[in-house]
Design an enzyme around this catalytic site. Structure first.
Site, short mmCIF file in Angstrom:
data_model
loop_
_atom_site.label_atom_id
_atom_site.label_comp_id
_atom_site.label_asym_id
_atom_site.label_seq_id
_atom_site.Cartn_x
_atom_site.Cartn_y
_atom_site.Cartn_z
N THR A 64 0.82 -1.22 0.00
CA THR A 64 0.00 0.00 0.00
C THR A 64 0.85 1.26 0.00
O THR A 64 0.43 2.30 -0.52
CB THR A 64 -0.94 -0.03 1.23
OG1 THR A 64 -1.80 -1.15 1.07
CG2 THR A 64 -1.78 1.21 1.36
N SER A 110 1.61 -7.55 -0.97
CA SER A 110 2.46 -8.45 -0.18
C SER A 110 1.85 -9.84 -0.01
O SER A 110 2.53 -10.77 0.42
CB SER A 110 2.80 -7.84 1.17
OG SER A 110 1.72 -7.90 2.06
N THR A 143 1.62 -4.42 4.30
CA THR A 143 1.47 -4.75 5.72
C THR A 143 0.91 -6.15 5.96
O THR A 143 1.08 -6.70 7.05
CB THR A 143 0.57 -3.72 6.44
OG1 THR A 143 -0.70 -3.72 5.79
CG2 THR A 143 1.18 -2.34 6.41
N ASP A 144 0.22 -6.73 4.95
CA ASP A 144 -0.44 -8.02 5.18
C ASP A 144 0.54 -9.11 5.62
O ASP A 144 0.23 -9.90 6.51
CB ASP A 144 -1.17 -8.48 3.91
CG ASP A 144 -2.41 -7.65 3.62
OD1 ASP A 144 -2.80 -6.84 4.48
OD2 ASP A 144 -3.00 -7.81 2.53
#
Ligand code: ASP
Length: 374
Positions: A64, A110, A143-144
């Site tokens: 993101t 990710s 971030t995942d």
């Protein structure tokens, strides 16, 4: 008198030219895939704790932080749309902190990260860290799965130089995008001598987390990254990096895991237990993987049919929990042939099991040692 004035003027001109020459620095490009960024180094306003001579290498992977979508909106964007050069332009003052060198490793969501990208990242860091001009590394990442990449690198990079992951919850095109601030702070942490020998770190929304305990804990909030019961290990305020804790579990140079001779990792699947979960999934997963992690309920528990099936399986099996916090001890596992994940989440337990299988350390006793060490 006139000649004295002339001499004085020449001296002043010479002085100004010298200052201008010292003030402009460019980064030497040792890697063909690296992009050179030339910038003005304003030495006078670099904070004292920062290594003034150091270079921070930013390895960009997407997420993101590189996302773009409808102007102002937080959702419905495409992660991995902007290049690292474009992102850096939105971070004023980043070049005050360190010389910046960038490598675009990939530009993806990710959730599409693979173990071959992990290995590539680790090899690049291991190679570049031998360069004494490089003081640290920042990895921009979605971030995942950031916590997984961080933990993997924590186990395999062979340097005590700072390696810092960061990302964003809002795309670059959103109102109050959080990426530029996070990237700025990550560079502060990566260039600080205080960050040496802390293992791999994650920097997010003013906090510094260790790779072992960091987790994504919110689906949309800018404070989506946390470390649960262990907490952050430090904070960043302006350019100042402040640590309160030191990670004590073994990491980086102290581990037994080396990925120099591999290009990918063994396959370990995670099976999530819930009421009425079909234990045939375990048989299927065991037939298609080298090891299994069970995300059990509570302290790693599951149904009688799960117990019976797990007892039949002949591959390494690690028991973790679907609960966010807490430890599973070896004396509480329900099946004799399994190993407790300690307090590692299922996704981090899977990484440690993959690395153990890579090293061919798969006996129950060896795995018990590994899961209590890392
Ligand atoms: N899906 C995105 C990713 O992990 C989410 C994010 O970066 O926050 O790449």
């Amino acid at each position: 008198m006139n000649s004295i004035k002339k001499l004085y003027a020449i001296f002043i001109l010479f002085l100004m030219m010298s200052i201008a020459t010292i003030g402009c620095s460019s980064i030497k490009n040792e890697n063909s895939s690296a992009t050179e960024i030339t910038h003005e180094q304003k030495v006078s306003i670099v904070t004292p704790e920062v290594n003034e001579k150091g270079t921070v290498v930013i390895l960009a992977t997407g997420g993101t932080i590189a996302g773009a979508g409808e102007e102002g909106k937080e959702t419905g964007y495409n992660p991995g749309s902007l290049s690292i050069e474009q992102i850096i332009k939105t971070v004023p003052g980043i070049d005050r902190i360190a010389n910046i060198k960038v490598i675009q490793v990939c530009n993806i969501n990710s959730d599409d990260i693979t173990s071959s990208i992990w290995v590539e990242l680790a090899k690049k860091i291991n190679e570049l860290s031998k360069n004494e001009n490089i003081s640290g590394f920042v990895i921009t990442h979605g971030t995942d799965t950031m916590e997984e990449t961080a933990y993997f690198l924590n186990m395999v990079v062979k340097t005590n130089k700072p390696v810092v992951l960061t990302g964003a919850m809002r795309p670059a095109t959103a109102i109050s995008a959080d990426g530029p601030g996070n990237l700025y702070q990550a560079v502060c942490v990566a260039s600080s001598t205080k960050s040496v020998n802390k293992g791999v770190l994650v920097v997010f929304s003013n906090y510094i987390y260790s790779a072992r305990s960091v987790k994504k804990s919110n689906t949309n909030n800018v404070m989506a990254i946390s470390a649960g019961e262990t907490g952050s290990i430090g904070v960043i305020r302006n350019d100042e990096v402040v640590y309160y804790e030191q990670p004590i579990k073994k990491h980086t140079l102290e581990t037994e895991f080396d990925v120099e001779n591999v290009s990918t990792l063994p396959n370990v699947q995670i099976i999530y237990f819930a009421v009425d979960s079909d234990s045939n999934l375990l048989r299927y997963a065991a037939a298609h993987s080298d090891g299994l992690v069970i995300a059990g309920a509570g302290a790693g528990e599951f149904s009688k049919s799960f117990i019976e099936t797990i007892n039949e399986l002949k591959i390494p099996i690690v028991i973790s929990s679907r609960i966010n916090e807490g430890i599973i001890t070896q004396d509480s596992v329900l099946c004799e042939n399994t190993v407790a994940a300690n307090n590692l989440s299922p996704q981090k337990a899977a990484i440690l099991l993959r690395l153990s299988i890579m090293n061919k350390t798969t006996s129950k006793d060896e795995l018990i040692r590994i899961f209590s060490t890392y």
